[in-house]
Each structure stands twice: as structure tokens, then as C-alpha cells.
Motif scaffolding. Structure first.
Motif, mmCIF file in Angstrom:
data_model
loop_
_atom_site.group_PDB
_atom_site.id
_atom_site.type_symbol
_atom_site.label_atom_id
_atom_site.label_comp_id
_atom_site.label_asym_id
_atom_site.label_seq_id
_atom_site.Cartn_x
_atom_site.Cartn_y
_atom_site.Cartn_z
ATOM 1 N N ALA A 141 0.801 -1.091 -0.262
ATOM 2 C CA ALA A 141 -0.074 0.167 -0.062
ATOM 3 C C ALA A 141 0.864 0.943 0.042
ATOM 4 N N GLU A 142 0.076 2.421 -0.537
ATOM 5 C CA GLU A 142 0.848 3.784 -0.237
ATOM 6 C C GLU A 142 1.060 3.708 1.254
ATOM 7 N N GLU A 143 2.085 4.897 1.707
ATOM 8 C CA GLU A 143 2.281 5.063 3.048
ATOM 9 C C GLU A 143 2.234 7.063 3.019
ATOM 10 N N PRO A 144 1.239 7.550 2.620
ATOM 11 C CA PRO A 144 1.593 8.837 2.465
ATOM 12 C C PRO A 144 1.482 9.942 3.601
ATOM 13 N N HIS A 145 1.239 9.334 4.903
ATOM 14 C CA HIS A 145 0.899 10.045 6.193
ATOM 15 C C HIS A 145 2.039 10.415 6.800
ATOM 16 N N HIS A 146 1.925 11.098 7.894
ATOM 17 C CA HIS A 146 3.024 11.686 8.650
ATOM 18 C C HIS A 146 3.075 11.103 9.850
ATOM 19 N N THR A 147 2.302 9.976 10.230
ATOM 20 C CA THR A 147 2.423 9.411 11.746
ATOM 21 C C THR A 147 2.355 7.789 11.233
ATOM 22 N N PHE A 148 2.802 7.197 12.315
ATOM 23 C CA PHE A 148 2.836 5.934 12.301
ATOM 24 C C PHE A 148 1.347 5.139 12.277
#
Length: 209
Positions: free
Chosen positions: A38-45
Motif C-alpha cells: 500500500a501507499e504510505e503517504p501519512h506523517h504518523t505511524f
């Protein structure tokens, strides 16, 4: 119960299998089922872990678990954080995945030491956030977080583990993470702490075990 791990990292799979061996789970990687990452575009775990778990659960039509983890260094304002796996920009060789991962790990460690050159505050923590879903539409995701405190040493020590393990020194154990045997690491690590919480959550919320 089959639980799909939203990762293709063989070492992470081995760690999680050992940590969840008290539960009746058959943990397999999404790659073994033909599911793309999957894409991991976020800034938090937590946001990235939820996105990965939901993606895997949707693709296989069942339960999934994702781990988003990384190294947070105090002197760097929490970096590399969610970018831990790709902290350094590096041209990867045309080779199998584990060889590429080894090249990336070496580059990440070198950049970290460069960024901390001359720093007196070398405190850091490994953070693991686990998210488990019974299905992609599960309204009650299980969330567990583990933090493992240590400090960044000035040169790698040990040949075990992966990622930043050779640079992460744990004062309470008088060793770098890469110097620990698998049993000791699995008893103390950030992933172990998160997994222990997740096992308890699965027993109470999913009635496993």
C-alpha cells in the motif's frame, strides 16, 4: 485464524510469528497472496499502519495486521520517523529485495551518523504501532503502540537484526540491538511491547486464545 501481515519483510514476519505464538493465528505476508504494498503517504505511524492494514484486508477479504515502525531521534525532532526505511536517497542495485534492503539500511545508518555528528543529545526510541482489522470495514481497529528507549552510538555494533539495530544502544541491556539474540530482542523490543498489548486486545475483543 489466518491473519495477513501487510508487509513483505521476511524478518518482520519471523518476529511477529514468534511474538504471537500464544494465539491460534496463521500469519502470512500479503506478498505470498499476491497483494501489492500500500501507499504510505501519512506523517504518523498510526495513520500509515491503518492504511496498510485496510489495504491488505480489502485485498484478501479478511483479517489483516500492519506494523508501522521506525526510529525517532530527539535531536532531530523525531526524524527519521515514518521515513525511517527510506531516510537516505540511494540508487538501489538490480538485485533481490533483501539485497536492496541491506544497501538501503547501510545508507540510512550512514546518513543518521552524519546528521548526528557532534551532537551531545543522542537519545532515541524505536516506535512500533500495530493495527489489526477483522475486515476492511471493521469499525473497531485494534491499536497497540510500543516504545523502546535507547541512544545512538557513533559506530555500528553487532551483526544481527536489521535497519538501525547496529546503531541503537540499549543502556539497560548494555548492548546494541544488533548484538542481542533473537529471544532477548523479542522480549524487550518496541515490537514486543506492542505485540504484548495486541495479544491482550485480540483475546478480549476478538475472543482469541
Amino acid at each position: 485464524m489466518r491473519l495477513v501481515l501487510a508487509s513483505n519483510n521476511a524478518k518482520k514476519l519471523a518476529e511477529l510469528k514468534a511474538l504471537f505464538d500464544a494465539l491460534p493465528l496463521d500469519i502470512v505476508t500479503q506478498g505470498s497472496l499476491g497483494v501489492a504494498e500500500a501507499e504510505e503517504p501519512h506523517h504518523t505511524f498510526i495513520e500509515n499502519a491503518l492504511a496498510k492494514a485496510r489495504h491488505a484486508a480489502q485485498a484478501i477479504g479478511g483479517a489483516a495486521i500492519a506494523d508501522d515502525s521506525g526510529l525517532c531521534v530527539d535531536a532531530l525532532g523525531g526524524l527519521p520517523g515514518v521515513a525511517s526505511a527510506h531516510f537516505a536517497s540511494v540508487e538501489l542495485p538490480a538485485a533481490e529485495r533483501e539485497v536492496q534492503r541491506s544497501v538501503q539500511d547501510a545508507a540510512n545508518n550512514a546518513l543518521l551518523l552524519q546528521r548526528l555528528q557532534g551532537a551531545t543529545d543522542r537519545r532515541a526510541k524505536f516506535v512500533s504501532t500495530l493495527v489489526a482489522l477483522r475486515s476492511a470495514d471493521d469499525p473497531e481497529p485494534l491499536v497497540a503502540v510500543g516504545r523502546w528507549q535507547g541512544e545512538i552510538i557513533e559506530a555500528p555494533r553487532g551483526a544481527g537484526g536489521f535497519g538501525y539495530d547496529p546503531l541503537m544502544f540499549i543502556p539497560a541491556l548494555a548492548s546494541s540491538v544488533a548484538e542481542l539474540d533473537a529471544a532477548t530482542k523479542n522480549a524487550h523490543s518496541h515490537r514486543a511491547l506492542a505485540a504484548a498489548q495486541m495479544v491482550a486486545l485480540m483475546r478480549s475483543a476478538w475472543h482469541l486464545g
